[in-house]
Design a protein around this motif. Structure first.
Motif, short mmCIF file in Angstrom:
data_model
loop_
_atom_site.label_atom_id
_atom_site.label_comp_id
_atom_site.label_asym_id
_atom_site.label_seq_id
_atom_site.Cartn_x
_atom_site.Cartn_y
_atom_site.Cartn_z
N ALA A 139 89.58 15.07 34.06
CA ALA A 139 89.07 13.95 33.27
C ALA A 139 89.19 12.64 34.04
CB ALA A 139 89.82 13.86 31.94
N GLN A 140 90.33 12.49 34.71
CA GLN A 140 90.55 11.27 35.49
C GLN A 140 89.55 11.20 36.65
OE1 GLN A 140 94.41 10.94 37.30
NE2 GLN A 140 94.34 8.71 37.34
N LYS A 141 89.25 12.36 37.26
CA LYS A 141 88.30 12.39 38.38
C LYS A 141 86.90 12.02 37.90
CE LYS A 141 87.37 13.03 42.62
NZ LYS A 141 86.17 12.18 42.46
N LYS A 142 86.48 12.54 36.74
CA LYS A 142 85.17 12.20 36.21
C LYS A 142 85.07 10.72 35.91
CE LYS A 142 84.22 16.76 34.20
NZ LYS A 142 84.02 17.53 32.95
N GLN A 143 86.14 10.18 35.35
CA GLN A 143 86.16 8.75 35.05
C GLN A 143 86.06 7.93 36.34
OE1 GLN A 143 89.60 7.51 32.84
NE2 GLN A 143 88.84 5.44 32.48
N SER A 144 86.74 8.42 37.38
CA SER A 144 86.68 7.74 38.67
C SER A 144 85.27 7.79 39.24
CB SER A 144 87.67 8.38 39.65
OG SER A 144 87.55 7.84 40.94
N ASP A 145 84.60 8.95 39.10
CA ASP A 145 83.22 9.09 39.59
C ASP A 145 82.29 8.13 38.87
OD1 ASP A 145 84.00 11.02 41.34
OD2 ASP A 145 83.27 12.71 40.17
N LEU A 146 82.44 8.02 37.56
CA LEU A 146 81.59 7.10 36.79
C LEU A 146 81.83 5.66 37.24
CD1 LEU A 146 81.86 8.61 33.18
CD2 LEU A 146 79.87 8.64 34.68
N HIS A 147 83.09 5.36 37.51
CA HIS A 147 83.42 4.00 37.98
C HIS A 147 82.76 3.74 39.33
CE1 HIS A 147 85.63 0.32 38.56
NE2 HIS A 147 86.16 0.78 39.69
N THR A 148 82.79 4.74 40.21
CA THR A 148 82.15 4.59 41.53
C THR A 148 80.65 4.40 41.39
OG1 THR A 148 83.86 5.97 42.57
CG2 THR A 148 81.79 5.70 43.76
N VAL A 149 80.02 5.19 40.51
CA VAL A 149 78.58 5.07 40.30
C VAL A 149 78.23 3.68 39.77
CG1 VAL A 149 76.63 5.90 38.93
CG2 VAL A 149 78.20 7.54 39.97
N ARG A 150 79.03 3.19 38.83
CA ARG A 150 78.77 1.85 38.29
C ARG A 150 78.86 0.80 39.39
NH1 ARG A 150 81.66 3.69 33.62
NH2 ARG A 150 83.62 2.86 34.48
N ARG A 151 79.82 0.93 40.27
CA ARG A 151 79.98 -0.05 41.34
C ARG A 151 78.82 0.01 42.33
NH1 ARG A 151 85.95 -0.37 43.75
NH2 ARG A 151 84.97 -2.20 44.68
N VAL A 152 78.32 1.23 42.58
CA VAL A 152 77.17 1.37 43.48
C VAL A 152 75.96 0.68 42.86
CG1 VAL A 152 75.57 2.98 44.54
CG2 VAL A 152 78.01 3.48 44.57
N PHE A 153 75.74 0.90 41.55
CA PHE A 153 74.57 0.31 40.90
C PHE A 153 74.70 -1.21 40.78
CE2 PHE A 153 73.44 4.62 39.59
CZ PHE A 153 72.06 4.57 39.78
N GLN A 154 75.92 -1.72 40.82
CA GLN A 154 76.09 -3.17 40.84
C GLN A 154 75.50 -3.77 42.12
OE1 GLN A 154 80.27 -3.89 40.28
NE2 GLN A 154 80.23 -3.43 38.09
N MET A 155 75.56 -2.97 43.19
CA MET A 155 74.99 -3.44 44.46
C MET A 155 73.47 -3.49 44.39
SD MET A 155 77.61 -3.98 46.45
CE MET A 155 76.88 -4.04 48.08
N VAL A 156 72.86 -2.80 43.41
CA VAL A 156 71.40 -2.78 43.26
C VAL A 156 70.91 -4.05 42.58
CG1 VAL A 156 69.45 -1.44 42.35
CG2 VAL A 156 71.50 -0.26 43.13
N GLY A 157 71.83 -4.81 41.98
CA GLY A 157 71.46 -5.99 41.19
C GLY A 157 70.41 -6.88 41.82
N PRO A 158 70.59 -7.31 43.09
CA PRO A 158 69.59 -8.21 43.70
C PRO A 158 68.21 -7.57 43.87
CG PRO A 158 71.68 -8.28 44.90
CD PRO A 158 71.75 -7.12 43.94
N TYR A 159 68.15 -6.25 43.76
CA TYR A 159 66.88 -5.55 44.00
C TYR A 159 66.42 -4.84 42.72
CZ TYR A 159 69.24 -6.25 48.41
OH TYR A 159 69.93 -6.81 49.45
N ARG A 160 66.82 -5.40 41.57
CA ARG A 160 66.54 -4.77 40.28
C ARG A 160 65.03 -4.63 40.03
NH1 ARG A 160 69.14 -8.08 37.63
NH2 ARG A 160 71.17 -7.04 37.69
N VAL A 161 64.27 -5.66 40.33
CA VAL A 161 62.82 -5.63 40.09
C VAL A 161 62.17 -4.54 40.93
CG1 VAL A 161 60.66 -6.92 40.27
CG2 VAL A 161 62.74 -8.06 39.46
N LYS A 162 62.54 -4.47 42.20
CA LYS A 162 61.98 -3.43 43.08
C LYS A 162 62.38 -2.05 42.58
CE LYS A 162 61.68 -6.04 47.44
NZ LYS A 162 62.15 -7.34 46.96
N MET A 163 63.62 -1.91 42.08
CA MET A 163 64.07 -0.61 41.59
C MET A 163 63.27 -0.18 40.36
SD MET A 163 66.03 2.00 41.90
CE MET A 163 67.41 1.61 42.98
#
Length: 667
Positions: free
Chosen positions: A13-37
């Motif tokens: 459960a802790q690993k899945k939560q960690s994975d979700l946290h990692t995914v959220r952080r990756v998608f935060q990097m997409v912020g400046p390119y949201r329109v293109k995405m």
């Protein structure tokens, strides 16, 4: 056993939560390119819809054109299918262009952030982490993460939309046959989940091994490394060590491939079995129908099996994608591990800027106590608590740091690197390096630090420019605690000349101007003349534009030291920290370097680890250190009269020296 099961589920459960946290952080990097995405996703959806035209056109061609002998419909449906394919292909090109723009820019941002963060990390991080490991994070890990963004993640989104639209098309043709096909999907999902867990673990091991091998190559194939190996005759030893790491990497790669291959074998068998069931069920309906509509036609069967094959192909491609995503998350975890490291030494909220022209240069250490701790870096041990039990997890960088420690013990690093590593890994852990150190140096004075090896001399020179923070007490400049001074202005005030001169693989000019980018040509030449290196530079084939080679290997030891001194003269610091070792130089070079050093020390507050009698005799104060404490202090004559440690060190190390240059006047 039950308790262990609960603990394992908690970890999952802790690993899945960690994975979700990692995914959220990756998608935060997409912020400046949201329109293109968003535009990219819209193109993906449109391309997926167009791809559904082909099986539906096949059904229409069979049922409405061929079986009804309608040639006009035959050409019409063929034209529709061709048009959809052309438009879909063009949209695919546009989608690939957008995807790469997004992915490349995100990875550029990651590299910028990672490099900037590493620049801010404390000196202890670099003394405890191999350079090859750091480079691996910046190159191998970021490159792997880039593939994940530009290929894996986008392909996963594409296939998810493909699956949804394919199932919708199958339901349109035959809900009953669709139900049969969907019932078979859990077999794929189960295999995918189990394989993903194994491959993620192997992916992490592969990256660790690759980082270790990269570090080994970086150390042993550098000029210094290969020189040490050849002179010690350690070629066979290093070849054996590299072969062992290379074999481990090869074995892990084979395991990765074989796990995937076994699963693909099961999938291939299933691809043959699933359509056979549809043919039997649909054929049974058609054959045994009583002249009533059975809801499926010959064209419908062909179109449905095409869609079914497409659906299972999607899930078969999602299988390696899921594994790749798991591996990508491991890479992002390694990148975020560095990004999350605390910047232990940074400007305080109320830090002030010291203006060099207004700084007098008074240096005071007030009751300073300091010890090197492993806790200075998060790369050593991570402790997490789970269900009341504590588990210790050692990171990849910790493994490489330990490997570096082994290299030191085995003699694979230079003596200077061994000293730094011994400081980074004190034994016993937490041993006090400096204890209750106090002294004050007036503007323009020279203090000489002497003492046996390990006494704490170098540590004092690390604390003044704030490479480390003191545990107790304070380091002050002009009465102001350096913790309350902005780091940039502190660096501008202090110049450092170390025993081991480092030069970039660049021109003489670039190496000199690195100290002060806005310096004029005349100022640069004046600094070189003051360091007695100008004539040597002019004798080079391209003068100041001559490349010095990696680590300055085109220059002699004395020339490199004088070039480093010229660099500090050009910086014109108010406070000078000096480790003036010249023992490895010939007599002529030693005299030139000593002359350059004396020119450098004039009118500057200087803290020098003394290796020469001339520096000791010209010092305003001599501090004698032993086991982290100042045991004696005074002038040369005063300390000789004590007949203590200084007198003993003088008799052993300095009494035989002949002054190669006049002693500096007492200031």
């Amino acid at each position: 056993m039950k308790r262990l099961s609960i603990f394992t589920r908690g970890q999952e459960a802790q690993k899945k939560q960690s994975d979700l946290h990692t995914v959220r952080r990756v998608f935060q990097m997409v912020g400046p390119y949201r329109v293109k995405m968003v535009l990219d996703i819209l193109i993906i959806i449109l391309t997926t819809l167009l791809s559904m035209v082909t099986p539906l056109v096949i059904r229409a061609i069979l049922d409405d054109a061929i079986l009804k002998h309608n040639i006009e419909h035959l050409f019409l449906y063929a034209a529709i299918g061709l048009g959809a394919a052309v438009v879909g292909g063009l949209l695919g090109i546009a989608q690939t262009y957008l995807t790469n723009i997004i992915g490349q820019n995100i990875m550029r941002d990651f590299r910028d952030r990672l490099y900037s963060k590493i620049q801010l990390l404390p000196f202890s991080f670099f003394t405890s982490t191999r350079t090859g490991e750091i480079q691996s994070r910046l190159s191998n890990d970021v490159q792997g993460a880039q593939t994940a963004v530009t290929d894996t993640f986008v392909t996963a989104i594409t296939q998810i939309f493909n699956a949804i639209i394919t199932i919708a098309a199958m339901l349109y043709i035959s809900p009953f046959l669709t139900l049969i096909s969907i019932i078979l999907l859990p077999l794929f999902l189960g295999l995918t989940y189990k394989a993903g867990k194994v491959r993620r673990r192997l992916s992490a091991l592969v990256q660790q091994t690759l980082a270790s091998m990269t570090a080994t190559m970086q150390e042993t194939l550098s000029v210094s490394g290969i020189l040490l190996i050849k002179t010690l005759g350690r070629q066979q030893y290093m070849q054996h060590r590299f072969k062992e790491e290379n074999k481990k990497l090869t074995d892990l790669g084979i395991r990765q491939q074989m796990i995937g291959r076994w699963i693909m074998f099961l999938f291939t068998t299933f691809f043959i079995f699933a359509p056979a069931i549809i043919y039997i069920v649909a054929g049974w309906q058609i054959i045994y129908s009583s002249n009533q509509s059975v809801g499926i036609t010959i064209g419908g069967i062909v179109a449905f099996t095409t869609l079914q094959n497409r659906l299972f192909t999607i899930f078969s491609s999602l299988f390696p994608l899921q594994i790749n995503i798991q591996g990508a998350l491991a890479l992002f975890d390694r990148i975020f591990e560095y990004l999350d490291l605390p910047v232990e030494i940074q400007d305080s909220p109320h830090a002030q800027e010291l203006i060099p022209e207004q700084v007098r240069g008074e240096v005071t250490l007030r009751n300073v106590t300091f010890s090197y701790k492993r806790e200075n870096s998060l790369l050593f041990e991570k402790r997490t608590s789970q269900n009341g039990q504590e588990a210790n997890h050692t990171s990849v960088a910790s493994d490489n740091a330990k490997a570096a420690r082994r290299d030191v013990v085995s003699g694979d690093l230079r003596e200077s690197e061994r000293t730094i590593m011994d400081q980074a890994f004190p034994s016993p852990q937490g041993m006090v390096t400096l204890e209750n150190i106090s002294f004050s140096l007036k503007p323009g004075q020279l203090v000489a630090l002497i003492g046996p090896s390990g006494a704490g001399k170098t540590t004092i020179t690390y604390l003044i420019p704030r490479l480390y923070d003191v545990d107790e007490g304070a380091v002050e400049i002009d009465g102001q605690n350096i913790k309350d001074v902005k780091l940039a202005s502190l660096s501008a005030l202090i110049g450092v000349v170390t025993q081991e001169t480092f030069l970039f693989h660049a021109s003489v000019r670039e190496n000199l101007l690195y100290a002060r980018l806005d310096a004029t040509e005349a100022e640069m030449i004046a600094a070189a003349k003051a360091a007695a290196i100008h004539e040597v530079i002019m004798g080079l084939e391209e003068g100041y534009d001559t490349l010095v080679g990696e680590r300055g290997y085109r220059l002699s030891g004395g020339e490199k030291q004088r070039l480093a001194i010229a660099r500090v003269i050009l910086k014109d610091p108010r406070i000078l920290i000096l480790d003036e070792a010249t023992s490895s130089l010939d007599t002529h070079s030693e005299r030139l370097v000593q002359t350059a050093l004396e020119s450098l020390m004039k009118n500057r507050t200087t803290i020098a680890i003394a290796h020469r009698l001339s520096t000791i005799l010209s010092a305003d104060m001599i501090l004698v250190l032993d086991k982290g404490r100042i045991v004696e202090r005074g002038t040369h004559q005063e300390l000789l009269a004590l007949h203590g440690l200084y007198a003993s060190l003088y008799a052993q190390q300095f009494s035989h020296q002949q002054l190669s240059a006049p002693v500096l006047e007492q200031r």
